[in-house]
Design a protein around this motif. Structure first.
Motif, short mmCIF file in Angstrom:
data_model
loop_
_atom_site.label_atom_id
_atom_site.label_comp_id
_atom_site.label_asym_id
_atom_site.label_seq_id
_atom_site.Cartn_x
_atom_site.Cartn_y
_atom_site.Cartn_z
N ALA A 1 4.32 -0.63 2.53
CA ALA A 1 3.60 -1.64 3.31
C ALA A 1 2.21 -1.88 2.72
O ALA A 1 1.78 -3.04 2.59
CB ALA A 1 3.49 -1.21 4.77
N GLU A 2 1.51 -0.83 2.36
CA GLU A 2 0.19 -1.01 1.74
C GLU A 2 0.31 -1.84 0.46
O GLU A 2 -0.48 -2.75 0.24
CB GLU A 2 -0.46 0.34 1.43
CG GLU A 2 -1.08 0.98 2.63
CD GLU A 2 -1.89 2.21 2.27
OE1 GLU A 2 -2.70 2.15 1.33
OE2 GLU A 2 -1.71 3.24 2.96
N ALA A 3 1.30 -1.52 -0.37
CA ALA A 3 1.47 -2.25 -1.63
C ALA A 3 1.87 -3.70 -1.38
O ALA A 3 1.34 -4.62 -2.01
CB ALA A 3 2.53 -1.55 -2.49
N VAL A 4 2.79 -3.92 -0.45
CA VAL A 4 3.25 -5.28 -0.16
C VAL A 4 2.11 -6.13 0.38
O VAL A 4 1.90 -7.26 -0.07
CB VAL A 4 4.44 -5.25 0.84
CG1 VAL A 4 4.73 -6.63 1.42
CG2 VAL A 4 5.68 -4.69 0.16
N PHE A 5 1.35 -5.60 1.33
CA PHE A 5 0.24 -6.37 1.90
C PHE A 5 -0.85 -6.61 0.86
O PHE A 5 -1.48 -7.66 0.86
CB PHE A 5 -0.31 -5.70 3.15
CG PHE A 5 0.68 -5.65 4.29
CD1 PHE A 5 1.57 -6.68 4.51
CD2 PHE A 5 0.71 -4.56 5.14
CE1 PHE A 5 2.48 -6.65 5.56
CE2 PHE A 5 1.62 -4.51 6.19
CZ PHE A 5 2.51 -5.55 6.40
N ALA A 6 -1.07 -5.64 -0.02
CA ALA A 6 -2.07 -5.83 -1.07
C ALA A 6 -1.65 -6.94 -2.03
O ALA A 6 -2.46 -7.73 -2.48
CB ALA A 6 -2.29 -4.53 -1.84
N LEU B 1 0.98 -9.41 -1.44
CA LEU B 1 1.41 -10.67 -0.85
C LEU B 1 0.52 -11.18 0.27
O LEU B 1 0.66 -12.32 0.69
CB LEU B 1 2.85 -10.55 -0.35
CG LEU B 1 3.89 -10.14 -1.40
CD1 LEU B 1 5.25 -9.94 -0.77
CD2 LEU B 1 3.93 -11.14 -2.53
N GLY B 2 -0.36 -10.32 0.78
CA GLY B 2 -1.29 -10.75 1.82
C GLY B 2 -0.64 -10.94 3.17
O GLY B 2 0.42 -10.39 3.45
N PRO B 3 -1.29 -11.76 4.01
CA PRO B 3 -0.89 -11.90 5.42
C PRO B 3 0.52 -12.43 5.65
O PRO B 3 1.08 -12.23 6.72
CB PRO B 3 -1.91 -12.89 5.99
CG PRO B 3 -3.05 -12.86 5.06
CD PRO B 3 -2.49 -12.50 3.71
N THR B 4 1.12 -13.07 4.67
CA THR B 4 2.46 -13.61 4.88
C THR B 4 3.56 -12.61 4.56
O THR B 4 4.74 -12.94 4.69
CB THR B 4 2.65 -14.89 4.04
OG1 THR B 4 2.50 -14.54 2.66
CG2 THR B 4 1.65 -15.96 4.44
N ALA B 5 3.19 -11.42 4.15
CA ALA B 5 4.20 -10.43 3.77
C ALA B 5 5.12 -10.13 4.96
O ALA B 5 4.68 -10.08 6.11
CB ALA B 5 3.53 -9.15 3.30
#
Length: 178
Positions: free
Chosen positions: A21-26, A28-32
């Protein structure tokens, strides 16, 4: 009610989900999506929702983990190096904070925040005892400076040189005056 310890495999899945989740949000941002988190963690979406019923729960767990890590990190720093470390972490974790703001989530972590305040208070007391920080500086001022610097690092577009100069100005204000 006390928290029930997770089985070893469930604990590993939880850790993998939080890391993903940390990697994905970093990236892809808010739309992840939580589906992308599940894919990268190598688990089914149901496993993500079993651990974190909502995206808000997932974000709260990420923030709680980040705060706990900062508290642990405080033991390895003096007040000034801790400021540098926290500001650098804030800049690196920008997308998580942006996601929280973009989603207008009200995530309250009073216990984790209290632990961070306690750690900073210990650093401040030690710095004042050694004469590195003036005795008239209080914890609320230090916390306000730390929060402000983190916000600046998050949204100010600071490069490393500017960040360093700003911290030097703050540190000058904290040190005893001749």
């Amino acid at each position: 009610m006390p928290e029930v310890p997770l089985r070893a495999d469930a604990a590993r899945n939880r850790t993998r989900i939080l890391d993903a989740a940390e990697a994905v949000f970093a990236e892809l941002g808010p739309t992840a999506s939580t589906e992308e988190v599940a894919r990268r963690a190598g688990v089914a979406i149901g496993t993500v929702f079993r651990h974190f019923p909502t995206k808000k729960d997932l974000l709260a767990a990420i923030m709680k983990r980040l705060l706990a890590q900062l508290v642990a990190d405080a033991g390895e720093h003096d007040l000034f190096s801790f400021f540098r470390h926290v500001v650098a972490e804030a800049a690196a974790k920008k997308t998580v904070a942006d996601l929280l703001a973009a989603a207008d989530l009200d995530i309250r972590l009073p216990e984790a925040a209290a632990h961070l305040r306690d750690a900073v208070e210990t650093l401040l007391t030690t710095a004042q005892s050694s004469g590195a920080v003036t005795s008239d500086v209080r914890l609320p001022e230090v916390m306000a400076l730390l929060v402000s610097l983190c916000q600046g690092a998050l949204h100010g577009g600071w490069d490393q040189a500017l960040q360093s100069r700003i911290l030097d100005v703050v540190f000058t204000g904290l040190r005893p005056h001749s």
